[in-house]
Each structure stands twice: as C-alpha cells, then as structure tokens.
Design an enzyme around this catalytic site. Sequence first.
Site, PDB file in Angstrom:
ATOM      1  N   ASP A 170      67.258  30.601  37.186  1.00  0.00           N
ATOM      2  CA  ASP A 170      66.821  29.831  37.690  1.00  0.00           C
ATOM      3  C   ASP A 170      66.075  28.873  36.718  1.00  0.00           C
ATOM      4  O   ASP A 170      65.802  27.573  36.933  1.00  0.00           O
ATOM      5  CB  ASP A 170      66.042  30.002  38.868  1.00  0.00           C
ATOM      6  CG  ASP A 170      66.648  30.297  40.289  1.00  0.00           C
ATOM      7  OD1 ASP A 170      66.789  29.562  41.088  1.00  0.00           O
ATOM      8  OD2 ASP A 170      67.310  31.498  40.267  1.00  0.00           O
ATOM      9  N   ARG A 180      71.253  26.785  48.437  1.00  0.00           N
ATOM     10  CA  ARG A 180      70.346  27.730  47.554  1.00  0.00           C
ATOM     11  C   ARG A 180      71.210  28.076  46.210  1.00  0.00           C
ATOM     12  O   ARG A 180      72.603  27.673  46.394  1.00  0.00           O
ATOM     13  CB  ARG A 180      69.871  28.702  48.063  1.00  0.00           C
ATOM     14  CG  ARG A 180      70.536  29.561  49.187  1.00  0.00           C
ATOM     15  CD  ARG A 180      71.382  30.732  48.927  1.00  0.00           C
ATOM     16  NE  ARG A 180      71.468  31.363  47.615  1.00  0.00           N
ATOM     17  CZ  ARG A 180      72.546  31.468  46.723  1.00  0.00           C
ATOM     18  NH1 ARG A 180      73.706  30.939  47.025  1.00  0.00           N
ATOM     19  NH2 ARG A 180      72.341  32.119  45.668  1.00  0.00           N
ATOM     20  N   GLY A 181      70.668  28.643  45.283  1.00  0.00           N
ATOM     21  CA  GLY A 181      71.541  28.442  44.113  1.00  0.00           C
ATOM     22  C   GLY A 181      71.138  27.421  43.069  1.00  0.00           C
ATOM     23  O   GLY A 181      71.239  26.340  43.791  1.00  0.00           O
ATOM     24  N   ALA A 182      70.684  27.679  41.918  1.00  0.00           N
ATOM     25  CA  ALA A 182      69.916  26.549  41.093  1.00  0.00           C
ATOM     26  C   ALA A 182      70.911  25.365  40.960  1.00  0.00           C
ATOM     27  O   ALA A 182      70.456  24.211  41.174  1.00  0.00           O
ATOM     28  CB  ALA A 182      69.644  27.100  39.847  1.00  0.00           C
ATOM     29  N   ARG A 184      61.067  23.551  45.422  1.00  0.00           N
ATOM     30  CA  ARG A 184      61.385  24.941  44.722  1.00  0.00           C
ATOM     31  C   ARG A 184      60.758  24.661  43.210  1.00  0.00           C
ATOM     32  O   ARG A 184      61.702  24.448  42.493  1.00  0.00           O
ATOM     33  CB  ARG A 184      62.904  25.489  45.006  1.00  0.00           C
ATOM     34  CG  ARG A 184      63.348  25.538  46.290  1.00  0.00           C
ATOM     35  CD  ARG A 184      62.880  26.599  47.081  1.00  0.00           C
ATOM     36  NE  ARG A 184      63.253  27.894  46.341  1.00  0.00           N
ATOM     37  CZ  ARG A 184      64.073  28.734  46.311  1.00  0.00           C
ATOM     38  NH1 ARG A 184      64.995  28.545  47.072  1.00  0.00           N
ATOM     39  NH2 ARG A 184      63.923  29.936  45.809  1.00  0.00           N
ATOM     40  N   ASN A 198      64.894  34.833  37.392  1.00  0.00           N
ATOM     41  CA  ASN A 198      66.009  34.828  38.213  1.00  0.00           C
ATOM     42  C   ASN A 198      65.619  35.488  39.447  1.00  0.00           C
ATOM     43  O   ASN A 198      64.393  35.883  39.702  1.00  0.00           O
ATOM     44  CB  ASN A 198      66.998  35.441  37.549  1.00  0.00           C
ATOM     45  CG  ASN A 198      68.473  35.412  38.463  1.00  0.00           C
ATOM     46  OD1 ASN A 198      68.801  34.323  38.803  1.00  0.00           O
ATOM     47  ND2 ASN A 198      69.220  36.613  38.747  1.00  0.00           N
ATOM     48  N   LYS A 199      66.398  35.614  40.575  1.00  0.00           N
ATOM     49  CA  LYS A 199      66.163  36.196  41.678  1.00  0.00           C
ATOM     50  C   LYS A 199      65.271  37.527  41.529  1.00  0.00           C
ATOM     51  O   LYS A 199      65.664  38.290  40.623  1.00  0.00           O
ATOM     52  CB  LYS A 199      67.278  36.412  42.505  1.00  0.00           C
ATOM     53  CG  LYS A 199      66.966  36.922  44.113  1.00  0.00           C
ATOM     54  CD  LYS A 199      65.973  36.116  44.767  1.00  0.00           C
ATOM     55  CE  LYS A 199      66.566  34.843  44.985  1.00  0.00           C
ATOM     56  NZ  LYS A 199      65.258  33.938  45.484  1.00  0.00           N
ATOM     57  N   GLN A 259      70.895  37.815  49.925  1.00  0.00           N
ATOM     58  CA  GLN A 259      71.986  36.863  49.345  1.00  0.00           C
ATOM     59  C   GLN A 259      73.007  37.571  48.924  1.00  0.00           C
ATOM     60  O   GLN A 259      74.151  37.324  48.972  1.00  0.00           O
ATOM     61  CB  GLN A 259      71.267  35.981  48.329  1.00  0.00           C
ATOM     62  CG  GLN A 259      70.056  34.949  48.851  1.00  0.00           C
ATOM     63  CD  GLN A 259      68.896  35.425  48.552  1.00  0.00           C
ATOM     64  OE1 GLN A 259      68.785  36.853  48.571  1.00  0.00           O
ATOM     65  NE2 GLN A 259      67.921  34.771  48.043  1.00  0.00           N
TER      66      GLN A 259
END
EC number: 5.3.1.23
Length: 349
Positions: free
Chosen positions: A240, A51-53, A94, A250-251, A199
């Site tokens: 993202d 994970r993480g763009a 995603r 974003n998250k 996270q």
Amino acid sequence: MTTLQQIPESLQWNGESLKILDQTKLPTEIYYFDATTLLDVREAIVKLQVRGAPAIGLAAAYGLYLGVRELETEKIDEFHQQARVLANELISARPTAVNLAWAVERLIESSKEAVTVSEAKLIIMEEAIKLHLADEATCKEIGENALTLLHDGAAILTHCNAGSIATSRYGTALAPLHLAKEIGWEISAYATETRPVFQGARLTSWELKQSGIPVTLLTDNMVGYLLQNKKVDAVIVGADRITANGDTANKIGTLQLAILANFYQIPFYVAAPLSTIDLSIESGNEIIIEQRDRTEVTHIGNVQIAPEGINVLNPAFDVTPNELITAIITEKGIVSSDYKETFKSWEQE
C-alpha cells in the site's frame, strides 16, 4: 472452467457513473452498485467495498470527476480551489494507501492546464480513464517481471488480496500466478485467510479458484507450520506504500510473514506499481497506519465473538523493513538494494 478474463472487473466506468464490484459480498454474491457522487465513492473506499491499493486509486480518480462534475462555478480559479477540497476529502478516506493520493494529485495537476472550467472537468475525466487503462498494462508488466523469479511447478504463499479485483486486471502479487496459468505452467498457491476481514479467504482463494489455479487456504497463525513443513518456493505480497528506503506497508500480518520467511530462508517478494512508491517518506517509521473500526475484531459478520466493551487494537497495516524483503518487483524492473537510487532513476525516466 472460469478464466481470468471472466473474473468480474473491480470497476466499470460508463461515462456517467462508476459501477463498483462490492467486494464485501464476495465470494457468495457478485454484486455491482452505481456510484454517482464523490461521497458514494468515498464511502465505498472506507467500507472496503472497493479495496486494493491500485483499485482504490482508480476509484478515487473517478470519484474526483464525479465531484467536480457537480461544481457550478465558471471561474477557473474558484474551480481549482473547490477541486482541492474535494481531493482532500477523497485522500482522507484511506491515508496509508499512497495510490489514492497519487491518482487524485495527478488529476488535479493535469486540470491546471485548462483555461475553462468545462475543459478542466473533461481533462479530469479523461485522465481517470487513462489511469484505468494503463493499470492493466502495468500489472501485466509486474507479473512478467515476477515470472523471471519463479519456475514451472512453483508453490507461492500470498497474504491478503493483491489480485485482479484489487486492480484493473491481473493484480500485482497474483499477476505472476495468472500469467503462469496463461502460459501453461503448473503453479499453485497458499492463501492466508487475512484476519480481521478475511480478504484472503473471501477474495484471493475465490479469485484463484475461478482461474483454475490450485489454492490452499490456511489461517494466519498457521504460516509458521506451513513454512516449516511444506514446500513453499516464494512469498509474494502487494503493498500500500513503499518508502524511499524500501520499507513497505501492507495488510496487517505481512510483517510476521516476512520474519518467518526470513528465518526459513524463503524469498520474500513485494510486487507493486511505481505509483505505490513514496519518495517523500524516507522510511517506514513515517508511515501513518490507519486504525479501523473495533467491530472488525470483536465480530465476524454480525456475530459477536468477544466480550462487550473489550479494548481492541485494529491497525489495518504493518510495515516490513527493507532488510526482510528479498526484492521489490515493479513494472520497471526488480530491485533488491540501493532502493532510493533506483526508485529515483525510474521516476526520472
């Protein structure tokens, strides 16, 4: 003391398979598994094992190669058609994170130069490796640009994990903290836990602790108290997807953080590579927000914490309007206004 260089890499390519650091097992276990097929990579992306763009984009790039590697046709036109199907399958994993689509589309476009199927497969693999190597340099440049906005002794608040394990190295939002440590600055961080899958608690606090950067963990609903009562010099988050007008996905939880930072007049920065910018979308209203499994909210691990059958809302991201963003930090530079014009000029360079 562990340094950034010793933090496990999120992805390792050995020429045959992709070794993926399973981030769902952190911080208690450092575990790699081998992804040997496109479906392995897609599943790892969906399950947040990677994970993480930026890291998602890199994983998808290798995943595309693992997929096309198995194609048996020798006709180049058929190959391109089949590769397109595989690309779409990865992109659907995603939908909010634009880096995934950006990386896959770049590989698809590069392969069109090939005359033979074997040449096309080789180009896709080589392009994936190039993207991987380039990401480290990109993240370092983002960090260097961000450092110009900070100072020795600064305290930074961050959300989710936009660090080394979310990229190839350094990270985006965490890049200036790692670089500050390298040049001897005394810098500290506050990390939100980042519900519902933690996270910040599991990854950011672990990563910064490994690098010897003082970090204080807080729950998401403590941010107002923190900004009201403690010295925080800046908020830095990743992204993202960034639209043409600077709106940023974003998250989930980033929006409320931006609103509070704005109220308390604390700079709110977004750090992201140019690959996160999507000029095809004018504003955040057009961003598709991924809805994730209800059990992420009703359970913590395997422990049920909510009534059986309760209705659940679980968006993975929210959108922060550009007017709440002090500046967007990229490898090309820092922009705080005229986003669309600046983004277009960077794209043309």
